[in-house]
Structures are given as structure tokens and as C-alpha cells.
Scaffold this active site. Structure first.
Site, PDB file in Angstrom:
ATOM      1  N   GLY A  69       0.807  -1.209   0.000  1.00  0.00           N
ATOM      2  CA  GLY A  69       0.000   0.000   0.000  1.00  0.00           C
ATOM      3  C   GLY A  69       0.845   1.265   0.000  1.00  0.00           C
ATOM      4  O   GLY A  69       0.530   2.241  -0.688  1.00  0.00           O
ATOM      5  N   SER A  70       1.938   1.257   0.750  1.00  0.00           N
ATOM      6  CA  SER A  70       2.773   2.464   0.843  1.00  0.00           C
ATOM      7  C   SER A  70       3.338   2.845  -0.525  1.00  0.00           C
ATOM      8  O   SER A  70       3.284   4.014  -0.925  1.00  0.00           O
ATOM      9  CB  SER A  70       3.934   2.236   1.818  1.00  0.00           C
ATOM     10  N   HIS A 200      -1.583  -7.642   2.374  1.00  0.00           N
ATOM     11  CA  HIS A 200      -1.591  -8.218   3.731  1.00  0.00           C
ATOM     12  C   HIS A 200      -2.716  -7.691   4.604  1.00  0.00           C
ATOM     13  O   HIS A 200      -2.875  -8.128   5.747  1.00  0.00           O
ATOM     14  CB  HIS A 200      -0.224  -8.044   4.411  1.00  0.00           C
ATOM     15  N   THR A 236      11.916  -7.714 -11.394  1.00  0.00           N
ATOM     16  CA  THR A 236      11.249  -8.988 -11.647  1.00  0.00           C
ATOM     17  C   THR A 236      10.096  -9.160 -10.664  1.00  0.00           C
ATOM     18  O   THR A 236      10.255  -8.946  -9.461  1.00  0.00           O
ATOM     19  CB  THR A 236      12.257 -10.148 -11.522  1.00  0.00           C
ATOM     20  N   CYS A 323       2.138   1.737  13.140  1.00  0.00           N
ATOM     21  CA  CYS A 323       3.243   2.649  12.844  1.00  0.00           C
ATOM     22  C   CYS A 323       3.474   3.633  13.974  1.00  0.00           C
ATOM     23  O   CYS A 323       4.580   4.104  14.170  1.00  0.00           O
ATOM     24  CB  CYS A 323       2.967   3.403  11.553  1.00  0.00           C
TER      25      CYS A 323
HETATM   26  C1  LIG Z   1      -1.439  -0.584   6.060  1.00  0.00           C
HETATM   27  C2  LIG Z   1      -1.819   0.655   5.378  1.00  0.00           C
HETATM   28  C3  LIG Z   1      -0.994   1.225   4.392  1.00  0.00           C
HETATM   29  C4  LIG Z   1       0.363   0.658   4.073  1.00  0.00           C
HETATM   30  O1  LIG Z   1       0.291  -0.568   3.381  1.00  0.00           O
HETATM   31  P1  LIG Z   1       1.602  -1.501   3.333  1.00  0.00           P
HETATM   32  O2  LIG Z   1       1.213  -2.598   2.400  1.00  0.00           O
HETATM   33  O3  LIG Z   1       1.844  -1.968   4.710  1.00  0.00           O
HETATM   34  O4  LIG Z   1       2.692  -0.667   2.783  1.00  0.00           O
HETATM   35  C5  LIG Z   1      -1.429   2.357   3.759  1.00  0.00           C
HETATM   36  N1  LIG Z   1      -2.618   2.914   4.042  1.00  0.00           N
HETATM   37  C6  LIG Z   1      -3.443   2.395   4.965  1.00  0.00           C
HETATM   38  C7  LIG Z   1      -4.754   3.045   5.215  1.00  0.00           C
HETATM   39  C8  LIG Z   1      -3.073   1.252   5.671  1.00  0.00           C
HETATM   40  O5  LIG Z   1      -3.897   0.756   6.591  1.00  0.00           O
END
Ligand SMILES: *Cc1c(COP(=O)(O)O)cnc(C)c1O
Length: 394
Positions: A69-70, A200, A236, A323
């Protein structure tokens, strides 16, 4: 043990593990290789792309796999900023309670000369579409508002905000990490141009995610190199991880209604139980909320101590996002909904998994009640409040 920290991460589903294991063994070819061995991996990758696209109502060509997500958040914001800059548009609208993957990227863009407006989210933790519209200026390049908040679970009026952005010709991104696989998300119906998701958070593997970018939106690379992902993300591909993510997402989306039907009454039961604790308050709107999220503040205690004692009782919970745990700063999300520092420190987030039972709910309620009472027993802050020195806030 009761794992109630699913907003931090989830356990991989059995089906996702099976997909991953089957691909990790024999399908080790490079999807960019032309011989059959590589093409088998390529097929798995493209099947995953179709499944992910289908789950959010997109076209497979609009899906770019990322490391999570990041990364998707970073790439979405940087791409939209660069597109805006080309047209002389350097204003971005977001909200005060976004994930740090958004807020820190916005900070960076600010340092590069972009102007950022962070909208308030009010006491119910919901952005008002009319305030988004009022903030749009001639030079607004992007609006980015999260679909569901990771700490308090509130669901935002994404469709309305998307429609406003369309009307004004402004790009619209949503961090849908806590929504995809949890509630219905459809990029067409929701008027979304760019969307981030993470494997995840819906029972897929860590280190997987994707960015949806509507056809015609030119992305900026964060990683340069080979021509993978249509030249927009070199390296990759993590084929087993990506395929397992797709399996998990398909499964989650197919079961959305069943999970909501199961989780909602259990969530509401826990909320009702915790409300009985004196001087406590639920954080975030009770209606517009993901079925798994419960977030409370308890006056006179420390969230960290609460967590440790719950851990002793076999309950894994959180006091905010993973975090910020471990730092002494109160949650920026709770501050954004107007909680004062002292109260924000005494917070508890329970994010339920689909396997939660009614007995678990009873045990959670009883444990939290006991632990809050125990901690208040030797809290000087609580003693002063009870003695009438200072006023209760909750
Ligand atoms: C967990 C989370 C992210 C980050 O996702 P990752 O896959 O851990 O990098 C970003 N935004 C929100 C709202 C999240 O809950």
C-alpha cells in the site's frame, strides 16, 4: 489467543498460502523470459491481474503490482503531482487523518513547491464532500481521501467526492487499503481515478499490493530499470506473492456480504459492552464504519498499559496504528477528530477477524472492563479526577 489487530495485518488465508506454495516451488521462471518455463509464470501473473481487476471493477491493464500500500500511495501521489505540474497546477487536497504513506509523501511534495490543503474530518471522522468542493481551486491537481480510516474504521463518502472531482476535472485518488476486501469497492461506480490497496490487509502476503490507475493516466516511475509492469515499475515480479494476493482478494470479495453479516452484530455487541465503562467514548461514526473496527478512548489510563495487560489475557489489540505504536505521540487520527492529548493516549483499537466468535466478544468485553478498572485503580490522573481536581472530559 484472540487476534484483534487485523487492521495492522491479517493472517494469510489457506487458499492464498496454497497458491503461494504451489508457485514458489515449480513456477520459478522469469515472467519476462520467452521460453515456456517463463511463460508459465507470466500466465500466473496475468491471471492474478485479471482477478484483481475484476474484484474492483477495473480493466486488467489498469492494475500495476507494487510492494504494498505504501508504494502504491507514493506512486499515485507523485504521478498526479507531476501531471498537475505540467499544466501549472500545484495544489493538492487531502485530509488530516490519512495514513503516513500519504501524509509524508504530501510533506515531500510540499517541500518541492506544492501547496497542500488538509481538510478536517470532524468529530465523527468523516470528510464532508461540500468541504472538498469548496477547497477546489483553479490550480488543484489532485484530491486524495482514504476510503476507510485504518484507526477508527470510518468509511468516507468516496462516490460523492469522486463525482465532485469529475465535475471539476480534478484527479481523484483514494487509499483504499482498509476498504478493498472489506467493503464493496468499485472504481467505476465510485468515480475513482487512482486507488491503492495492500495484500496483507485482506489475508494476502506482506510485501504485495497494487495501484489502480484509470486508463489514460500516465504514471511516474518510482523504480527505474526493466520494462516490467508496462514499463511503470521495474524489477522482476513477485509472482508467488502477487498470485496469492489475487487469491486472497477474490476470496474476500466473494465473501463480503457473509463476513459483514457475521461481523457487524459482534462489533456492535462489543461497542455496546465497552460503552458501559464509565468515562469512555467510541471514536468515529458508529454507522459509517467497517464491520471489523472498534475504537475507544478511556479516560485516566494509558493505552500502552492497556495493551500489555490485554496481551497477558491473550488478546492482541492496538492503541492506534502499528506505525505509531511505540512512539509517545498520540495518534494524529484521534487528534484530528478532536480528542485532546490526554484522552487520545488512552485509546484502544480492536480490529476483528472473520473467525471471531460470540464467546470471544464476551471475553473481550469482560477483559477490557477488568483491565480499565484495574489500571484506573492506581492512576494518579484518575484519582485526581475522582477527587474533583480537574474535570472529566469524557
Ligand atoms: C497498512 C496501510 C498502508 C500501508 O500498506 P503496506 O502494504 O503496509 O505498505 C497504507 N494505508 C493504509 C490506510 C493502511 O492501513
Amino acid at each position: 489467543m484472540i487476534y484483534a489487530d487485523n487492521a495492522a495485518t491479517t493472517k494469510m488465508s489457506e487458499a492464498a498460502v496454497n497458491t503461494m506454495v504451489s508457485l514458489i516451488g515449480d513456477t520459478y521462471g522469469n515472467p519476462s523470459s520467452l521460453y515456456a518455463f517463463g511463460q508459465k509464470a507470466k500466465e500466473a501473473l496475468e491471471k492474478a491481474r485479471e482477478e484483481v481487476a475484476e474484484a474492483i471493477g477495473a480493466n486488467p491493464r489498469e492494475i500495476l503490482f507494487t510492494s504494498g500500500g505504501s508504494e502504491a500511495d507514493n506512486q499515485a501521489l507523485i504521478s498526479a503531482a507531476k501531471l498537475g505540474e505540467k499544466k501549472g497546477k500545484k495544489h493538492i487536497i487531502s485530509t488530516a487523518f490519512e495514513h503516513h504513506a500519504i501524509l509524508h509523501t504530501l510533506k515531500k511534495l510540499e517541500e518541492e513547491g506544492f501547496e497542500v490543503t488538509l481538510l478536517p474530518v470532524h468529530e465523527n471522522g468523516i470528510v464532508r464532500p461540500e468541504e472538498v468542493e469548496a477547497a477546489i481551486k483553479e490550480d488543484t491537481a489532485l484530491v486524495t481521501v482514504m476510503y476507510a480510516n485504518n484507526e477508527i474504521g470510518t468509511i468516507q463518502p468516496i462516490r460523492e467526492i469522486g463525482a465532485i472531482c469529475r465535475k471539476h476535472g480534478v484527479l481523484f485518488h483514494t487509499d483504499a487499503v482498509q476498504a478493498v476486501g472489506h467493503i464493496k469497492v468499485n472504481v467505476e461506480e465510485d468515480n475513482i481515478d487512482l486507488l491503492s490497496a495492500s495484500g496483507h490487509k485482506f489475508h494476502g502476503p506482506k510485501g504485495t499490493g497494487f495501484l489502480y490507475a484509470k486508463k489514460g493516466i500516465k504514471l511516474t516511475n518510482l523504480i527505474e530499470g526493466g520494462a516490467q509492469e508496462r514499463g511503470k515499475r521495474a524489477g522482476t515480479e513477485n509472482v508467488p506473492g502477487i498470485a496469492a494476493m489475487a487469491t486472497a482478494l477474490k476470496e474476500s470479495v466473494e465473501n463480503l456480504d457473509a463476513y459483514a453479516a457475521k461481523l457487524t452484530p459482534i462489533r456492535d455487541k462489543i461497542i455496546a459492552g465497552l460503552k458501559e465503562i464509565p468515562h469512555s467514548a467510541i471514536n468515529g461514526d458508529e454507522e459509517s464504519r467497517v464491520p471489523s473496527n472498534i475504537n475507544f478512548c478511556f479516560e485516566g489510563i494509558e493505552g500502552e498499559s492497556l495493551l500489555l495487560l490485554l496481551d497477558d489475557k491473550g488478546i492482541a489489540a492496538s492503541s492506534g496504528s502499528a506505525c505509531t505504536s511505540g512512539s509517545l505521540d498520540p495518534s494524529h487520527v484521534l487528534l484530528a477528530i478532536g480528542r485532546v492529548h490526554d484522552v487520545a493516549h488512552g485509546s484502544l483499537r480492536l480490529s476483528l477477524g472473520e473467525d471471531i466468535t460470540d464467546e470471544d466478544a464476551d471475553y473481550i468485553i469482560k477483559s477490557v472492563k477488568d483491565v480499565v478498572e484495574y489500571l484506573r485503580g492506581f492512576s494518579p490522573v484518575w484519582r485526581d479526577l475522582v477527587a474533583g481536581k480537574g474535570n472529566f472530559i469524557l
